[in-house]
Design a protein around this motif. Structure first.
Motif, PDB file in Angstrom:
ATOM      1  N   CYS A 248      54.410  36.879  62.303  1.00 55.13           N
ATOM      2  CA  CYS A 248      54.109  35.891  61.258  1.00 55.13           C
ATOM      3  C   CYS A 248      52.615  35.854  60.957  1.00 55.13           C
ATOM      4  O   CYS A 248      52.206  35.758  59.796  1.00 55.13           O
TER       5      CYS A 248
ATOM      6  N   GLN B  59      57.463  36.760  67.351  1.00 50.71           N
ATOM      7  CA  GLN B  59      57.512  35.990  66.113  1.00 50.71           C
ATOM      8  C   GLN B  59      56.129  35.457  65.729  1.00 50.71           C
ATOM      9  O   GLN B  59      55.746  35.514  64.563  1.00 50.71           O
TER      10      GLN B  59
ATOM     11  N   TYR C 227      51.140  36.498  57.269  1.00 53.76           N
ATOM     12  CA  TYR C 227      50.314  35.473  56.616  1.00 53.76           C
ATOM     13  C   TYR C 227      48.911  35.985  56.315  1.00 53.76           C
ATOM     14  O   TYR C 227      48.311  35.623  55.313  1.00 53.76           O
TER      15      TYR C 227
END
Length: 83
Positions: free
Chosen positions: A77, A73, A81
């Motif tokens: 992420c 995760q 981003y």
């Protein structure tokens, strides 16, 4: 100089995971035509590959004694981003 083998393993796993995810995103998210059918097919294939990576991390976390899904995760992420 003390080498933390667990941290070294985790760093290597993170690096390879990022490399594999970025390659998959790059491969599946390049389009030659603008049809919805091609978009859906590519997104489904990408979802299958990403799910495979995630399941692999669920599987290895017990053997490597690392938090595989947490790593998954965090790195996924970070990639999203960044882009």
């Amino acid at each position: 100089l003390i080498v933390d083998s667990k941290q070294l393993l985790e760093d290597g796993i993170r690096k390879e995971l990022v490399k594999q995810i970025v390659a998959a995103l790059h491969s599946y998210l390049q389009f030659n035509s603008k049809t919805n059918n091609e978009l859906m097919q590519r997104l489904e294939k990408l979802a299958e590959q990403i799910d495979g990576f995630k399941r692999s991390f669920e599987y290895i976390q017990d053997y490597a004694n690392i938090y595989g899904l947490k790593i998954w995760q965090e790195e996924f992420c970070r990639i999203i981003y960044f882009h």
